[in-house]
Scaffold this motif. Structure first.
Motif, PDB file in Angstrom:
ATOM      1  N   THR A  21       0.848  -1.190   0.000  1.00 54.81           N
ATOM      2  CA  THR A  21       0.000   0.000   0.000  1.00 54.81           C
ATOM      3  C   THR A  21       0.881   1.236   0.000  1.00 54.81           C
ATOM      4  O   THR A  21       2.031   1.196   0.422  1.00 54.81           O
ATOM      5  CB  THR A  21      -0.933   0.026   1.223  1.00 54.81           C
ATOM      6  OG1 THR A  21      -0.138  -0.030   2.402  1.00 54.81           O
ATOM      7  CG2 THR A  21      -1.889  -1.147   1.206  1.00 54.81           C
TER       8      THR A  21
ATOM      9  N   ASP B 217      -1.746   0.830  -4.647  1.00 55.08           N
ATOM     10  CA  ASP B 217      -1.555   2.176  -5.172  1.00 55.08           C
ATOM     11  C   ASP B 217      -0.577   2.121  -6.347  1.00 55.08           C
ATOM     12  O   ASP B 217      -0.061   1.069  -6.686  1.00 55.08           O
ATOM     13  CB  ASP B 217      -1.016   3.100  -4.074  1.00 55.08           C
ATOM     14  CG  ASP B 217      -1.995   3.230  -2.923  1.00 55.08           C
ATOM     15  OD1 ASP B 217      -3.133   3.672  -3.167  1.00 55.08           O
ATOM     16  OD2 ASP B 217      -1.630   2.875  -1.786  1.00 55.08           O
TER      17      ASP B 217
ATOM     18  N   GLY C  37      -3.735   0.561  -8.665  1.00 61.06           N
ATOM     19  CA  GLY C  37      -3.550   1.990  -8.870  1.00 61.06           C
ATOM     20  C   GLY C  37      -2.814   2.320 -10.145  1.00 61.06           C
ATOM     21  O   GLY C  37      -2.865   3.431 -10.632  1.00 61.06           O
TER      22      GLY C  37
END
Length: 170
Positions: free
Chosen positions: A14, A36, A59
């Motif tokens: 993350t 992400d 992401g």
């Protein structure tokens, strides 16, 4: 951060990450979920090889700078409906048996609805493509056994005719 001969397996990452892979080094990511954006910006230069196996990008994946002797390979990876991909620099890129989901209606990304921008030659083999490929230069895009989101064989129409790329369909 700096990556030197690393193998990462069965993890969830993350937070945005700025890759800086050193020359002669390798990084292998297997069964990793990137929540992400993962990539390099002006501060991170990819000079070593990277391989992603059965990874999920939620992401996006973004490389601004890479060297010509760098290879970036994706095998069995999934790019989620909100992810974008920008493959820049001089690296050699290949995607094998990957899935690029159709872009979510509310996720336009920083480059609009084009799911992939490639600035160097790229090979895609056995991939399912839910979005358009946009060439950032006069490059060669090779599509071997790829299908669209409906399971139909892709045609040259999957490539946005920006900068007159050479499209090879096998």
């Amino acid at each position: 951060g700096n990556v030197q001969n690393v193998v990462v397996k069965n993890a969830t990452v993350t937070g945005g990450n700025d890759l800086n892979v050193k020359a002669g080094q390798t990084a292998v990511f297997e069964n990793v979920v990137f929540d992400d954006k993962l990539g390099s910006t002006a501060q991170g230069v990819v000079k070593g090889d990277m391989t992603f196996i059965d990874c999920t990008f939620k992401g996006g994946f973004h490389i601004d700078q890479s060297t010509a002797d760098t290879t970036v390979t994706f095998k069995g990876c999934t790019f989620a409906d909100s992810a974008y991909i920008k493959l820049g620099g001089s690296a050699k890129y290949s995607l094998v048996d990957c899935v690029v989901e159709t872009l979510a209606s509310d996720a336009t990304g920083p480059w609009g609805k084009q799911w992939l921008i490639a600035y160097n030659d790229i090979e895609l083999t056995g991939c399912t493509l839910g979005r358009v490929i946009r060439a950032g230069g006069a490059i060669t895009i090779t599509l071997d056994g790829c299908v669209d989101a409906n399971g139909e064989a892709v045609t040259a129409a999957i490539v946005h005719e920006y900068n007159s790329p050479n499209v090879v369909i096998k």
